[in-house]
Design a protein around this motif. Structure first.
Motif, PDB file in Angstrom:
ATOM      1  N   MET A   1       5.015  40.569 -68.676  1.00 20.97           N
ATOM      2  CA  MET A   1       3.950  40.616 -67.697  1.00 20.97           C
ATOM      3  C   MET A   1       3.621  42.071 -67.404  1.00 20.97           C
ATOM      4  O   MET A   1       4.509  42.895 -67.256  1.00 20.97           O
ATOM      5  CB  MET A   1       4.394  39.897 -66.436  1.00 20.97           C
ATOM      6  CG  MET A   1       3.453  40.045 -65.291  1.00 20.97           C
ATOM      7  SD  MET A   1       3.899  39.112 -63.815  1.00 20.97           S
ATOM      8  CE  MET A   1       5.538  39.662 -63.487  1.00 20.97           C
ATOM      9  N   GLU A  12      -2.839  40.914 -62.566  1.00 20.20           N
ATOM     10  CA  GLU A  12      -1.655  40.581 -63.337  1.00 20.20           C
ATOM     11  C   GLU A  12      -2.083  40.084 -64.708  1.00 20.20           C
ATOM     12  O   GLU A  12      -2.977  39.243 -64.815  1.00 20.20           O
ATOM     13  CB  GLU A  12      -0.881  39.491 -62.595  1.00 20.20           C
ATOM     14  CG  GLU A  12       0.452  39.183 -63.172  1.00 20.20           C
ATOM     15  CD  GLU A  12       1.200  38.166 -62.334  1.00 20.20           C
ATOM     16  OE1 GLU A  12       2.246  37.734 -62.813  1.00 20.20           O
ATOM     17  OE2 GLU A  12       0.744  37.806 -61.242  1.00 20.20           O
ATOM     18  N   LEU A  14      -0.731  38.387 -68.329  1.00 20.66           N
ATOM     19  CA  LEU A  14       0.369  37.566 -68.822  1.00 20.66           C
ATOM     20  C   LEU A  14       0.272  37.355 -70.329  1.00 20.66           C
ATOM     21  O   LEU A  14      -0.818  37.264 -70.882  1.00 20.66           O
ATOM     22  CB  LEU A  14       0.343  36.194 -68.138  1.00 20.66           C
ATOM     23  CG  LEU A  14       0.239  36.179 -66.619  1.00 20.66           C
ATOM     24  CD1 LEU A  14      -0.056  34.777 -66.127  1.00 20.66           C
ATOM     25  CD2 LEU A  14       1.505  36.711 -66.010  1.00 20.66           C
ATOM     26  N   LYS A  18       4.288  33.492 -71.431  1.00 20.43           N
ATOM     27  CA  LYS A  18       4.409  33.368 -69.971  1.00 20.43           C
ATOM     28  C   LYS A  18       3.458  32.301 -69.446  1.00 20.43           C
ATOM     29  O   LYS A  18       3.825  31.516 -68.562  1.00 20.43           O
ATOM     30  CB  LYS A  18       4.146  34.724 -69.304  1.00 20.43           C
ATOM     31  CG  LYS A  18       4.389  34.718 -67.825  1.00 20.43           C
ATOM     32  CD  LYS A  18       5.853  34.480 -67.519  1.00 20.43           C
ATOM     33  CE  LYS A  18       6.125  34.586 -66.030  1.00 20.43           C
ATOM     34  NZ  LYS A  18       7.516  34.297 -65.699  1.00 20.43           N
ATOM     35  N   ILE A  19       2.242  32.253 -69.973  1.00 13.23           N
ATOM     36  CA  ILE A  19       1.292  31.215 -69.563  1.00 13.23           C
ATOM     37  C   ILE A  19       1.851  29.843 -69.907  1.00 13.23           C
ATOM     38  O   ILE A  19       1.765  28.909 -69.118  1.00 13.23           O
ATOM     39  CB  ILE A  19      -0.096  31.450 -70.202  1.00 13.23           C
ATOM     40  CG1 ILE A  19      -0.713  32.736 -69.664  1.00 13.23           C
ATOM     41  CG2 ILE A  19      -1.022  30.256 -69.943  1.00 13.23           C
ATOM     42  CD1 ILE A  19      -1.966  33.185 -70.374  1.00 13.23           C
ATOM     43  N   SER A  20       2.468  29.726 -71.065  1.00 12.32           N
ATOM     44  CA  SER A  20       3.098  28.468 -71.473  1.00 12.32           C
ATOM     45  C   SER A  20       4.212  28.087 -70.507  1.00 12.32           C
ATOM     46  O   SER A  20       4.332  26.928 -70.103  1.00 12.32           O
ATOM     47  CB  SER A  20       3.648  28.598 -72.893  1.00 12.32           C
ATOM     48  OG  SER A  20       4.344  27.437 -73.258  1.00 12.32           O
ATOM     49  N   GLU A  21       5.013  29.059 -70.138  1.00 14.94           N
ATOM     50  CA  GLU A  21       6.121  28.819 -69.206  1.00 14.94           C
ATOM     51  C   GLU A  21       5.609  28.341 -67.847  1.00 14.94           C
ATOM     52  O   GLU A  21       6.145  27.406 -67.266  1.00 14.94           O
ATOM     53  CB  GLU A  21       6.910  30.120 -69.043  1.00 14.94           C
ATOM     54  CG  GLU A  21       8.110  30.033 -68.147  1.00 14.94           C
ATOM     55  CD  GLU A  21       8.783  31.387 -68.011  1.00 14.94           C
ATOM     56  OE1 GLU A  21       9.097  31.758 -66.857  1.00 14.94           O
ATOM     57  OE2 GLU A  21       8.986  32.072 -69.033  1.00 14.94           O
ATOM     58  N   VAL A  22       4.549  28.967 -67.362  1.00 20.64           N
ATOM     59  CA  VAL A  22       3.988  28.641 -66.052  1.00 20.64           C
ATOM     60  C   VAL A  22       3.329  27.262 -66.053  1.00 20.64           C
ATOM     61  O   VAL A  22       3.467  26.497 -65.098  1.00 20.64           O
ATOM     62  CB  VAL A  22       2.962  29.721 -65.627  1.00 20.64           C
ATOM     63  CG1 VAL A  22       2.155  29.293 -64.419  1.00 20.64           C
ATOM     64  CG2 VAL A  22       3.664  31.038 -65.362  1.00 20.64           C
ATOM     65  N   THR A  23       2.626  26.922 -67.132  1.00 22.48           N
ATOM     66  CA  THR A  23       1.842  25.684 -67.178  1.00 22.48           C
ATOM     67  C   THR A  23       2.581  24.499 -67.780  1.00 22.48           C
ATOM     68  O   THR A  23       2.210  23.350 -67.545  1.00 22.48           O
ATOM     69  CB  THR A  23       0.547  25.878 -67.988  1.00 22.48           C
ATOM     70  OG1 THR A  23       0.893  26.210 -69.336  1.00 22.48           O
ATOM     71  CG2 THR A  23      -0.334  26.965 -67.376  1.00 22.48           C
ATOM     72  N   SER A  54      -4.374  36.704 -64.853  1.00 21.32           N
ATOM     73  CA  SER A  54      -3.760  35.550 -64.199  1.00 21.32           C
ATOM     74  C   SER A  54      -4.761  34.416 -63.983  1.00 21.32           C
ATOM     75  O   SER A  54      -4.366  33.251 -63.930  1.00 21.32           O
ATOM     76  CB  SER A  54      -3.112  35.974 -62.886  1.00 21.32           C
ATOM     77  OG  SER A  54      -4.022  36.683 -62.081  1.00 21.32           O
ATOM     78  N   VAL A  57      -4.718  31.259 -66.359  1.00 21.14           N
ATOM     79  CA  VAL A  57      -3.843  30.095 -66.162  1.00 21.14           C
ATOM     80  C   VAL A  57      -4.666  28.901 -65.682  1.00 21.14           C
ATOM     81  O   VAL A  57      -4.541  27.800 -66.210  1.00 21.14           O
ATOM     82  CB  VAL A  57      -2.705  30.414 -65.162  1.00 21.14           C
ATOM     83  CG1 VAL A  57      -1.924  29.163 -64.805  1.00 21.14           C
ATOM     84  CG2 VAL A  57      -1.784  31.476 -65.733  1.00 21.14           C
ATOM     85  N   GLU A  61      -5.324  25.391 -67.759  1.00 24.39           N
ATOM     86  CA  GLU A  61      -4.974  24.093 -67.165  1.00 24.39           C
ATOM     87  C   GLU A  61      -6.180  23.158 -67.118  1.00 24.39           C
ATOM     88  O   GLU A  61      -6.052  21.960 -67.395  1.00 24.39           O
ATOM     89  CB  GLU A  61      -4.397  24.286 -65.767  1.00 24.39           C
ATOM     90  CG  GLU A  61      -3.020  24.900 -65.775  1.00 24.39           C
ATOM     91  CD  GLU A  61      -2.474  25.198 -64.393  1.00 24.39           C
ATOM     92  OE1 GLU A  61      -1.252  25.108 -64.237  1.00 24.39           O
ATOM     93  OE2 GLU A  61      -3.258  25.537 -63.485  1.00 24.39           O
TER      94      GLU A  61
END
Length: 90
Positions: A1, A12, A14, A18-23, A54, A57, A61
């Motif tokens: 990040m 921010e 990403l 990281k986007i995969s981890e968050v979503t 950011s 994201v 989604e």
């Protein structure tokens, strides 16, 4: 990040992982979205790769939800365009 400051606002950026981890959306799916919807994404070229803002994201989604509702790509793009227009300051 990566975090950048721009006139007092923190932006921010990403990685795809990281986007995969968050979503919870697989990286391969996100990479496909990045190719098909590049015109809607805010990103920076950093080193050999890209980092996405950011706000990406929420867009990812939305794309994922619409495809799960069996929308076709032109319909998904139409929804994203509408969201972008409605979020612009007047």
């Amino acid at each position: 990040m990566i975090v950048l400051r721009w006139w007092g606002t923190m932006l921010e950026y990403l990685s795809v992982s990281k986007i995969s981890e968050v979503t919870g959306i697989p990286e391969s799916t996100i990479r496909r979205y990045m190719q098909n919807f590049v015109e809607f994404l805010n990103y920076k070229e950093i080193g050999r790769g890209r980092k996405y803002s950011s706000e990406t994201v929420e867009i990812v989604e939305t794309i994922y939800e619409l495809y799960n509702k069996h929308y076709e790509t032109p319909e998904v793009k139409g929804v994203i365009i509408s969201k972008i227009r409605s979020n612009r300051p007047k």
